[in-house]
Design a protein around this motif. Sequence first.
Motif, PDB file in Angstrom:
ATOM      1  N   SER A 192      -5.107  -4.466 -11.222  1.00  0.00           N
ATOM      2  CA  SER A 192      -4.837  -4.443  -9.846  1.00  0.00           C
ATOM      3  C   SER A 192      -3.446  -3.973  -9.407  1.00  0.00           C
ATOM      4  N   VAL A 193      -2.536  -4.979 -10.088  1.00  0.00           N
ATOM      5  CA  VAL A 193      -1.120  -4.562 -10.043  1.00  0.00           C
ATOM      6  C   VAL A 193      -0.604  -3.317 -10.551  1.00  0.00           C
ATOM      7  N   GLN A 194      -1.293  -2.716 -11.794  1.00  0.00           N
ATOM      8  CA  GLN A 194      -1.085  -1.604 -12.328  1.00  0.00           C
ATOM      9  C   GLN A 194      -1.592  -0.294 -11.613  1.00  0.00           C
ATOM     10  N   LEU A 195      -2.411  -0.822 -10.555  1.00  0.00           N
ATOM     11  CA  LEU A 195      -3.064   0.464 -10.047  1.00  0.00           C
ATOM     12  C   LEU A 195      -2.382   0.456  -8.636  1.00  0.00           C
ATOM     13  N   MET A 196      -1.310  -0.301  -8.317  1.00  0.00           N
ATOM     14  CA  MET A 196      -1.128  -0.158  -6.770  1.00  0.00           C
ATOM     15  C   MET A 196      -0.422   1.109  -6.349  1.00  0.00           C
ATOM     16  N   ASP A 225      -1.205   6.374  -3.465  1.00  0.00           N
ATOM     17  CA  ASP A 225      -1.586   7.726  -3.411  1.00  0.00           C
ATOM     18  C   ASP A 225      -2.809   8.310  -3.106  1.00  0.00           C
ATOM     19  N   SER A 226      -3.843   7.490  -3.488  1.00  0.00           N
ATOM     20  CA  SER A 226      -5.384   8.061  -3.062  1.00  0.00           C
ATOM     21  C   SER A 226      -5.934   7.421  -1.654  1.00  0.00           C
ATOM     22  N   GLY A 227      -5.222   6.354  -1.249  1.00  0.00           N
ATOM     23  CA  GLY A 227      -5.527   5.845   0.083  1.00  0.00           C
ATOM     24  C   GLY A 227      -6.870   5.040   0.097  1.00  0.00           C
ATOM     25  N   SER A 228      -7.174   4.585  -1.220  1.00  0.00           N
ATOM     26  CA  SER A 228      -8.287   3.945  -1.469  1.00  0.00           C
ATOM     27  C   SER A 228      -8.001   2.378  -1.800  1.00  0.00           C
ATOM     28  N   SER A 229      -9.080   1.593  -1.855  1.00  0.00           N
ATOM     29  CA  SER A 229      -8.995  -0.079  -2.227  1.00  0.00           C
ATOM     30  C   SER A 229      -9.802  -0.175  -3.320  1.00  0.00           C
TER      31      SER A 229
END
Length: 195
Positions: free
Chosen positions: A104-108, A113-117
């Motif tokens: 989750s940290v690496q995907l911030m 960028d994608s506006g997703s969660s």
Amino acid sequence: MHLEKTRRRGAELEDAILDAAWEVLIRQGYPGFTYEAIAARAGTSRPVLYRRWPQRDDLLLATLTKFLWSQPIELPDTGALRDDAIGSLRNADSARAHVLTLVSVQLMEYFRDSGSSLSELRDKIRDPSRPTSMETIVARAVERGEVPDRARPARVVSLPFDLLQHEMLMTMRPVPDEVITGIVDDIWLPLLTRP
């Protein structure tokens, strides 16, 4: 004697690429998750990656599917709803706490960028035909007669795992056992068994 280097193909090549992609994601995060970095780490070329995954997000989803959801968490079958739920949360915590926090940290950057969660990403990589661990646990309890056979909101059924994930992300640590039992005893079971 001349030894020729064996070319990897099919599943062997795909596994090597996804292993390399996972390493790149964990070490460099989403900004470093590039075709160039992954191809170099996998010992292959960018066109090989493009043929299998035309978009970077396709490769990301394949990587996360392999490393997060393809290895199921052991689901206990103790014969009791409470014990199954607590055991399942303990197993999820020990198997996923570190990885979920790290990913989750690496995907911030990806989320920005994608506006997703994280929940939207989870829904993309989760196999909807497979019941969740909590759905399985509740179905078993219904079969045993522990809880009535009636429709329950999906949010109620998934609540223990959702609260566990929240705890993991908020504390960035493994979840203490008293929190796990509190999730089940104080929150979930009263909701699940209310008339």
